[in-house]
Design an enzyme around this catalytic site. Sequence first.
Site, PDB file in Angstrom:
ATOM      1  N   HIS A   1      -8.271  35.043  -3.066  1.00 28.41           N
ATOM      2  CA  HIS A   1      -9.534  34.474  -2.600  1.00 28.41           C
ATOM      3  C   HIS A   1     -10.501  34.371  -3.773  1.00 28.41           C
ATOM      4  O   HIS A   1     -10.582  35.313  -4.555  1.00 28.41           O
ATOM      5  CB  HIS A   1     -10.148  35.375  -1.520  1.00 28.41           C
ATOM      6  CG  HIS A   1     -11.492  34.900  -1.077  1.00 28.41           C
ATOM      7  ND1 HIS A   1     -11.639  33.815  -0.238  1.00 28.41           N
ATOM      8  CD2 HIS A   1     -12.754  35.329  -1.384  1.00 28.41           C
ATOM      9  CE1 HIS A   1     -12.933  33.607  -0.024  1.00 28.41           C
ATOM     10  NE2 HIS A   1     -13.626  34.501  -0.717  1.00 28.41           N
TER      11      HIS A   1
ATOM     12  N   LEU B   1      -1.356   2.148  -4.318  1.00 23.57           N
ATOM     13  CA  LEU B   1      -2.570   2.941  -4.074  1.00 23.57           C
ATOM     14  C   LEU B   1      -3.043   3.620  -5.361  1.00 23.57           C
ATOM     15  O   LEU B   1      -4.245   3.688  -5.632  1.00 23.57           O
ATOM     16  CB  LEU B   1      -2.314   3.988  -2.989  1.00 23.57           C
ATOM     17  CG  LEU B   1      -2.025   3.422  -1.585  1.00 23.57           C
ATOM     18  CD1 LEU B   1      -1.607   4.539  -0.641  1.00 23.57           C
ATOM     19  CD2 LEU B   1      -3.237   2.688  -1.015  1.00 23.57           C
ATOM     20  N   GLU B   2      -2.086   4.103  -6.171  1.00 23.39           N
ATOM     21  CA  GLU B   2      -2.478   4.791  -7.415  1.00 23.39           C
ATOM     22  C   GLU B   2      -3.086   3.809  -8.409  1.00 23.39           C
ATOM     23  O   GLU B   2      -4.168   4.037  -8.954  1.00 23.39           O
ATOM     24  CB  GLU B   2      -1.261   5.497  -8.038  1.00 23.39           C
ATOM     25  CG  GLU B   2      -0.823   6.711  -7.233  1.00 23.39           C
ATOM     26  CD  GLU B   2       0.374   7.437  -7.830  1.00 23.39           C
ATOM     27  OE1 GLU B   2       0.757   7.150  -8.991  1.00 23.39           O
ATOM     28  OE2 GLU B   2       0.934   8.309  -7.141  1.00 23.39           O
TER      29      GLU B   2
ATOM     30  N   ASP C   1      17.649   7.109  -8.757  1.00 23.31           N
ATOM     31  CA  ASP C   1      17.201   5.907  -8.046  1.00 23.31           C
ATOM     32  C   ASP C   1      18.328   4.909  -7.761  1.00 23.31           C
ATOM     33  O   ASP C   1      18.174   4.048  -6.905  1.00 23.31           O
ATOM     34  CB  ASP C   1      16.130   5.171  -8.878  1.00 23.31           C
ATOM     35  CG  ASP C   1      14.749   5.791  -8.740  1.00 23.31           C
ATOM     36  OD1 ASP C   1      14.634   6.887  -8.156  1.00 23.31           O
ATOM     37  OD2 ASP C   1      13.787   5.167  -9.222  1.00 23.31           O
TER      38      ASP C   1
ATOM     39  N   ALA D   1       0.830  -1.215   0.000  1.00 21.01           N
ATOM     40  CA  ALA D   1       0.000   0.000   0.000  1.00 21.01           C
ATOM     41  C   ALA D   1       0.860   1.258   0.000  1.00 21.01           C
ATOM     42  O   ALA D   1       0.641   2.186   0.772  1.00 21.01           O
ATOM     43  CB  ALA D   1      -0.953  -0.006   1.190  1.00 21.01           C
TER      44      ALA D   1
ATOM     45  N   VAL E   1       1.808 -11.716   2.878  1.00 22.04           N
ATOM     46  CA  VAL E   1       1.551 -12.712   1.821  1.00 22.04           C
ATOM     47  C   VAL E   1       2.688 -13.729   1.854  1.00 22.04           C
ATOM     48  O   VAL E   1       3.863 -13.361   1.886  1.00 22.04           O
ATOM     49  CB  VAL E   1       1.474 -12.032   0.441  1.00 22.04           C
ATOM     50  CG1 VAL E   1       1.197 -13.050  -0.650  1.00 22.04           C
ATOM     51  CG2 VAL E   1       0.408 -10.954   0.447  1.00 22.04           C
TER      52      VAL E   1
END
Length: 470
Positions: free
Chosen positions: A446, A189-190, A314, A184, A240
Site C-alpha cells: 500500500h 488505436l495506438e 505469427d 479500431a 469503407v
Amino acid sequence: MEKFDIVIIGSGPGGYVAAIRAGQLGLKTAIVEKDKELGGTCLNIGCIPSKALLTSSNYFMFAKKEAAKHGIVIENATVDLNKMLQRKDKVVKTMNSGVRSLMKTNKVTTFEGLGTISAPGKVTIKSSDPGAVAQEIETKNIIIATGSVPVELPFAKFDGKTIVSSTEALSFTEPPKKFLVIGAGAIGLELGSVWNRLGSEVTILEFLPRIAVGFDLELSNLLQRSLTAQGITFHLESKVSAIEINNGRATATATKGKEELKFEADKVLVSVGRKPFSEGLGAEKVGVEFDDKKRIKIDKHFKTNVEGIYAIGDVVAGPMLAHKAEDEGIACVEGIAGKDGHINYDAIAGVIYTNPELAGVGLTEEQAKEKGMDYRVGKFPFRANGRAVANEELDGMVKFLADAKTDRIVGAHILQHAASELIAEAVSVIEFGGSSEDLGRTTHAHPTLSEAVKEAALSVEKRALHIINR
Ligand SMILES: Cc1cc2nc3c(=O)[nH]c(=O)nc-3n(C[C@H](O)[C@H](O)[C@H](O)COP(=O)(O)OP(=O)(O)OC[C@H]3O[C@@H](n4cnc5c(N)ncnc54)[C@H](O)[C@@H]3O)c2cc1C
C-alpha cells in the site's frame, strides 16, 4: 556444407528467442534473417517503436494538460518531432545490437539473406546484396518463424505516402492535418492516439459496432469514451468502400447503415489486420501444409506435416502477439531437445497501449456468456484506489470473471494507465489455476494500483473494502 541441429528462419521475437533457448540447451543453432537488422516486426516496425512514440507523446500530453494539476508550470510545451523520431530510432538500434550480442553469447550463427527450404534438412540463403552467391546449409531441424505483414484493402493498396501501413505511420515527418484510421484494433488505436496527441485531427472508422474486438466489451466501451474525450472521432459500423487520391490527399467513402459518408484525409492508415508471411520460403514446394488463412498448419508440438520442419509465431494460428511467438519458440525448441515445452493459451494477455491502457487475459464476459458458463463478476474502479487518486489517474477499472462453482478465475480485464503491467498478476493467478479468494487473501503493498486488482478479486464475493458492494 555446414551442419546444424536447428536452423531458424526469421529473427522476430519467435525466432530469436527460440535461438537463445536452443543455444542455452547446447544445440548447434543458426538463424537466418532476410532484413539487415535482427528483431523482426516487433523490434523494428512494431511493438518497440510504437511504444517509444506512445511514451514520448504521452509525456507531451502530460506537459500540456496534466502537469499544471501537480503544480508544475510548463509554458507553451511544444514538440520537436524530429528529435522524438530520432529517439525512437535510437531505441530500436539499441535493441537491434542487444539481439545481435545475445546471438553471439548464445553461440548462434547468424546468416543474412532470404532463407528458402530447398529440401527437408536443407536451407538455401540468398543475400539481397548485389552479386551475392547463394549458400546452402544442412540441419536436423528447421523452425519457420517468418511472421506476418499488414493486410491491404483491395481497392486501396498501400502507396507508402497517402495510404499507409503501420510502418510508415511510425515515421511521419510531420503530424498529418487530417489522419484517417481504418480499423479500431490495437494498432489503429495506438497510432491514432500518437498522432492525435501530436496535433492531428484523427478519425477512426470501424466496420464492427465496437472498438478493440477481442477485449471485454464493457471496458472497450469505456476506452472508446476516454479516447473520444481526448479528441478522437469514431465512426462504428462504417464500411469503407473506396479511397480516391487527388494531389496527394485522400477521400474515403464509407457506408454506415443507409448513409454514405465521405472523409477527407492527408494520410490514411489501413490497420485492418495482419496476414501470415511465407513468400520465398519454399515451404509449399517441400509439401508443408497451410490452412485456408495461409497459416502453416502445426500440431500441438509445433510440428508441420513434414518431418523435421516446425513453425511458430505469427505464421501459425493464434493471437498475433510477440509474447505468444516467444513462448512458442521456447516450447518448440524444448520439444526438439526432448523436454516438455508447454504453453497455456488461456493465459496469454492482450494489451492496447493507449492511455488508459486496456489489458485482458482469459475469457471476456461475452465469451463466458456464449459458453453458457455460470460465472461471477468482481469489479473495482480506480477512482476508489488511493494510489490512482494520488497519481490523478482515475479512469478505468479492474474486472474479474470467476467460475461460480469453483471460484477459479477465468478472465481478468483492466483499463488503467498501467494496465499492461498490472495484468501480469492476473496472468500468474490464471496460470496457477488460482481463485478470486486466493488473490483476495494476498497482501498487496500500500498504496499501489495493484490493490485495485486485489479489491476486484474481493468484489467477486461482494466484499471489496473501499466501495459499496452491490
Ligand atoms: C505497429 C505494431 C505494433 C505492435 N505492437 C505489439 C505489442 O505491443 N505487443 C505484442 O505482443 N505484439 C505487437 N505487435 C505484433 C508483433 O510485432 C508480432 O506478433 C510479432 O512480431 C510476431 O513475431 P514473429 O517472430 O512471429 O514474426 P516477426 O516479428 O514478423 O518476424 C519475422 C521475421 O522473419 C523474417 N523473414 C520472413 N521470411 C523470411 C525468409 N524466408 N528468410 C529470412 N527471413 C525471413 C522477416 O524479415 C522478419 O524479420 C505489433 C505489430 C505492429 C505492426
